[in-house]
Design a protein around this motif. Structure first.
Motif, PDB file in Angstrom:
ATOM      1  N   ALA A  40       0.841  -1.205   0.000  1.00 43.52           N
ATOM      2  CA  ALA A  40       0.000   0.000   0.000  1.00 43.52           C
ATOM      3  C   ALA A  40       0.870   1.246   0.000  1.00 43.52           C
ATOM      4  O   ALA A  40       1.733   1.400   0.863  1.00 43.52           O
ATOM      5  CB  ALA A  40      -0.906  -0.006   1.225  1.00 43.52           C
ATOM      6  N   ILE A  42       1.005   5.385   0.257  1.00 43.21           N
ATOM      7  CA  ILE A  42       0.323   6.626   0.643  1.00 43.21           C
ATOM      8  C   ILE A  42       1.229   7.783   0.245  1.00 43.21           C
ATOM      9  O   ILE A  42       2.339   7.936   0.773  1.00 43.21           O
ATOM     10  CB  ILE A  42       0.067   6.682   2.169  1.00 43.21           C
ATOM     11  CG1 ILE A  42      -0.767   5.486   2.629  1.00 43.21           C
ATOM     12  CG2 ILE A  42      -0.620   7.994   2.543  1.00 43.21           C
ATOM     13  CD1 ILE A  42      -2.173   5.455   2.099  1.00 43.21           C
ATOM     14  N   PHE A  46      -2.467  13.491  -4.840  1.00 45.09           N
ATOM     15  CA  PHE A  46      -2.998  12.623  -5.881  1.00 45.09           C
ATOM     16  C   PHE A  46      -3.259  13.390  -7.174  1.00 45.09           C
ATOM     17  O   PHE A  46      -3.156  12.840  -8.260  1.00 45.09           O
ATOM     18  CB  PHE A  46      -4.295  11.963  -5.387  1.00 45.09           C
ATOM     19  CG  PHE A  46      -4.677  10.739  -6.144  1.00 45.09           C
ATOM     20  CD1 PHE A  46      -4.112   9.515  -5.836  1.00 45.09           C
ATOM     21  CD2 PHE A  46      -5.607  10.798  -7.174  1.00 45.09           C
ATOM     22  CE1 PHE A  46      -4.453   8.368  -6.545  1.00 45.09           C
ATOM     23  CE2 PHE A  46      -5.958   9.656  -7.884  1.00 45.09           C
ATOM     24  CZ  PHE A  46      -5.371   8.436  -7.561  1.00 45.09           C
ATOM     25  N   LYS A  55       2.477   6.909  -9.389  1.00 42.60           N
ATOM     26  CA  LYS A  55       1.503   5.806  -9.355  1.00 42.60           C
ATOM     27  C   LYS A  55       1.732   4.846 -10.523  1.00 42.60           C
ATOM     28  O   LYS A  55       1.700   3.612 -10.355  1.00 42.60           O
ATOM     29  CB  LYS A  55       0.083   6.378  -9.402  1.00 42.60           C
ATOM     30  CG  LYS A  55      -1.038   5.353  -9.395  1.00 42.60           C
ATOM     31  CD  LYS A  55      -2.387   6.075  -9.307  1.00 42.60           C
ATOM     32  CE  LYS A  55      -3.561   5.093  -9.275  1.00 42.60           C
ATOM     33  NZ  LYS A  55      -3.866   4.586 -10.629  1.00 42.60           N
ATOM     34  N   THR A  70      -1.806  -0.693  -4.095  1.00 39.69           N
ATOM     35  CA  THR A  70      -2.796   0.380  -4.041  1.00 39.69           C
ATOM     36  C   THR A  70      -2.055   1.695  -3.850  1.00 39.69           C
ATOM     37  O   THR A  70      -0.961   1.728  -3.279  1.00 39.69           O
ATOM     38  CB  THR A  70      -3.803   0.179  -2.894  1.00 39.69           C
ATOM     39  OG1 THR A  70      -3.105   0.129  -1.641  1.00 39.69           O
ATOM     40  CG2 THR A  70      -4.591  -1.091  -3.096  1.00 39.69           C
ATOM     41  N   GLU A  72      -2.826   5.800  -2.784  1.00 38.38           N
ATOM     42  CA  GLU A  72      -3.741   6.838  -2.307  1.00 38.38           C
ATOM     43  C   GLU A  72      -2.950   8.060  -1.872  1.00 38.38           C
ATOM     44  O   GLU A  72      -1.782   7.951  -1.495  1.00 38.38           O
ATOM     45  CB  GLU A  72      -4.560   6.326  -1.113  1.00 38.38           C
ATOM     46  CG  GLU A  72      -5.438   5.133  -1.405  1.00 38.38           C
ATOM     47  CD  GLU A  72      -6.118   4.624  -0.152  1.00 38.38           C
ATOM     48  OE1 GLU A  72      -7.245   5.080   0.129  1.00 38.38           O
ATOM     49  OE2 GLU A  72      -5.519   3.796   0.547  1.00 38.38           O
ATOM     50  N   GLN A  75      -6.193  14.723  -0.914  1.00 39.31           N
ATOM     51  CA  GLN A  75      -6.773  15.529  -1.995  1.00 39.31           C
ATOM     52  C   GLN A  75      -6.039  16.858  -2.133  1.00 39.31           C
ATOM     53  O   GLN A  75      -5.829  17.352  -3.229  1.00 39.31           O
ATOM     54  CB  GLN A  75      -8.265  15.776  -1.729  1.00 39.31           C
ATOM     55  CG  GLN A  75      -9.130  14.539  -1.927  1.00 39.31           C
ATOM     56  CD  GLN A  75      -9.081  14.000  -3.339  1.00 39.31           C
ATOM     57  OE1 GLN A  75      -9.237  14.737  -4.303  1.00 39.31           O
ATOM     58  NE2 GLN A  75      -8.836  12.702  -3.472  1.00 39.31           N
ATOM     59  N   GLN A  82      -5.567  14.491   6.774  1.00 36.30           N
ATOM     60  CA  GLN A  82      -6.144  13.502   5.868  1.00 36.30           C
ATOM     61  C   GLN A  82      -5.129  12.408   5.547  1.00 36.30           C
ATOM     62  O   GLN A  82      -5.478  11.220   5.495  1.00 36.30           O
ATOM     63  CB  GLN A  82      -6.623  14.157   4.570  1.00 36.30           C
ATOM     64  CG  GLN A  82      -7.344  13.170   3.653  1.00 36.30           C
ATOM     65  CD  GLN A  82      -7.723  13.773   2.314  1.00 36.30           C
ATOM     66  OE1 GLN A  82      -7.125  14.741   1.871  1.00 36.30           O
ATOM     67  NE2 GLN A  82      -8.714  13.191   1.658  1.00 36.30           N
ATOM     68  N   GLN A  83      -3.870  12.790   5.356  1.00 37.97           N
ATOM     69  CA  GLN A  83      -2.854  11.788   5.056  1.00 37.97           C
ATOM     70  C   GLN A  83      -2.670  10.808   6.214  1.00 37.97           C
ATOM     71  O   GLN A  83      -2.553   9.597   6.014  1.00 37.97           O
ATOM     72  CB  GLN A  83      -1.507  12.442   4.722  1.00 37.97           C
ATOM     73  CG  GLN A  83      -0.504  11.407   4.220  1.00 37.97           C
ATOM     74  CD  GLN A  83       0.885  11.960   4.042  1.00 37.97           C
ATOM     75  OE1 GLN A  83       1.425  12.602   4.936  1.00 37.97           O
ATOM     76  NE2 GLN A  83       1.496  11.703   2.888  1.00 37.97           N
ATOM     77  N   LEU A  86      -5.464   8.349   6.194  1.00 36.54           N
ATOM     78  CA  LEU A  86      -5.247   7.343   5.153  1.00 36.54           C
ATOM     79  C   LEU A  86      -4.232   6.301   5.614  1.00 36.54           C
ATOM     80  O   LEU A  86      -4.409   5.090   5.396  1.00 36.54           O
ATOM     81  CB  LEU A  86      -4.752   8.009   3.864  1.00 36.54           C
ATOM     82  CG  LEU A  86      -5.762   8.830   3.060  1.00 36.54           C
ATOM     83  CD1 LEU A  86      -5.061   9.606   1.961  1.00 36.54           C
ATOM     84  CD2 LEU A  86      -6.847   7.928   2.461  1.00 36.54           C
ATOM     85  N   VAL A  90      -4.780   2.228   6.210  1.00 36.64           N
ATOM     86  CA  VAL A  90      -3.941   1.229   5.541  1.00 36.64           C
ATOM     87  C   VAL A  90      -3.296   0.285   6.554  1.00 36.64           C
ATOM     88  O   VAL A  90      -3.275  -0.939   6.359  1.00 36.64           O
ATOM     89  CB  VAL A  90      -2.863   1.943   4.684  1.00 36.64           C
ATOM     90  CG1 VAL A  90      -1.664   1.038   4.434  1.00 36.64           C
ATOM     91  CG2 VAL A  90      -3.466   2.383   3.357  1.00 36.64           C
TER      92      VAL A  90
END
Length: 323
Positions: A40, A42, A46, A55, A70, A72, A75, A82-83, A86, A90
């Motif tokens: 994963a 992070i 993005f 990515k 994955t 992510e 925003q 927010q990070q 996330l 994960v």
């Protein structure tokens, strides 16, 4: 307890445990019978084309090494909260490895420790983490890259005059190093160049406003450096809105369509390009090695280039530009 009742209870308990295990497997990408390792990533963001290129590199490595990947990101690239959310989500999925590009190099400390406690190897990418948990960091040598940007800025303005900087942030390792590498080069090598202001934003709109304010306060300014895609585009827009295109030197960092077009048109003097596809690829490659228990170096240098109108079509440059 009667034997029949006991057997029924035992069966119900087994079903509950099995359902719980199925639920956890369903939450984990690649779970539910798929034995591929799960990595994963992070990132800081993005939306910027840079992160889309990272990515793409990560997904390329995922296919090559047969792992589920994955990707992510926040925003808004400066959204630390927010990070962290996330990252927590994960970690709760118990991936086989995590790739992490910190917005704030210190804020993730407790979650880094949680990942270590859960025996989840962490690979830092793009931006280091203020923690000894990450096994390695896949990134550009940002101090050297920023110094290269400073060298070209000095040449473009004739090695004297006033300049300014718009840096994408002052909390991440990349922000600090792309500022300090630039400043230190000027201090050591360019005594006739004065840095009159340093402002912070990687958002193009905010960077535009900051750059316009700098220009207003310093009418004799000769150049501005923007330390990432968003900052550089903001600086470019400010110069254009002030009617100074061709009169003020703009030096950037990263690429993206707007910067590439501006450099080809001559409205931006040049920029540093990283190797974002390589960053994503090397992060997943390192994660796979960590999952297998292989040793890794403390850092993986993914490289950089200066590019301008004279070399933008060189195959080795065009291969690492993203748009």
């Amino acid at each position: 307890m009667h034997r029949k009742a006991f057997v029924a209870l035992l069966g119900a308990t087994a079903i509950t445990v099995a359902l719980g295990a199925c639920s956890e497997a369903a939450d984990k990408p690649g779970g539910g019978g798929d034995e591929k390792p799960y990595v994963a990533l992070i990132s800081k963001g993005f939306r910027h084309q840079f992160w889309q290129a990272v990515k793409a590199g990560a997904e390329q490595a995922g296919k090559e090494f047969n792992v589920t990947v994955t990707f992510e990101g926040a925003q808004e690239e400066g959204n630390v909260e927010q990070q962290i959310q996330l990252l927590q989500t994960v970690i709760d999925k118990h991936p086989d490895a995590i790739g992490f590009a910190a917005i704030d190099s210190q804020a993730a400390g407790p979650l880094m420790q949680q990942a270590k406690n859960d025996k989840i190897p962490v690979i830092a990418f793009d931006s280091g983490v203020d923690s000894d948990v990450p096994i390695t960091t896949a990134s550009t040598d940002n101090l050297a890259a920023a110094a290269e940007a400073a060298k070209h800025m000095a040449e473009k303005i004739g090695h004297e005059g006033k300049i300014a900087m718009v840096v994408h942030d002052q909390t991440s390792v990349t922000g600090v190093q792309r500022r300090d590498g630039f400043v230190d080069y000027m201090k050591k090598n360019e005594p006739k160049i004065q840095i009159v202001d340093i402002q912070y934003s990687g958002d193009p709109l905010k960077a535009t406003d900051l750059a316009k304010a700098i220009i207003t306060a310093n009418p004799d300014l000769k150049g501005i450096y923007g330390s990432n895609e968003g900052a550089a585009i903001g600086v470019l827009h400010a110069v254009q809105e002030r009617g100074l295109t061709g009169k003020m030197t703009v030096v950037g960092f990263d690429s993206g369509k707007d910067q590439i077009d501006a450099i080809k048109a001559g409205t931006m003097a040049g920029a540093i390009t990283q190797n974002p596809v390589g960053i994503g690829y090397e992060t997943v490659k390192a994660a796979v090695a960590a999952i297998k228990g292989q040793s890794l170096p403390k850092s993986v240098d993914t490289g950089f280039y200066w590019y301008d109108k004279t070399n933008i079509d060189d195959p080795k440059i065009s291969a690492v530009l993203y748009q």
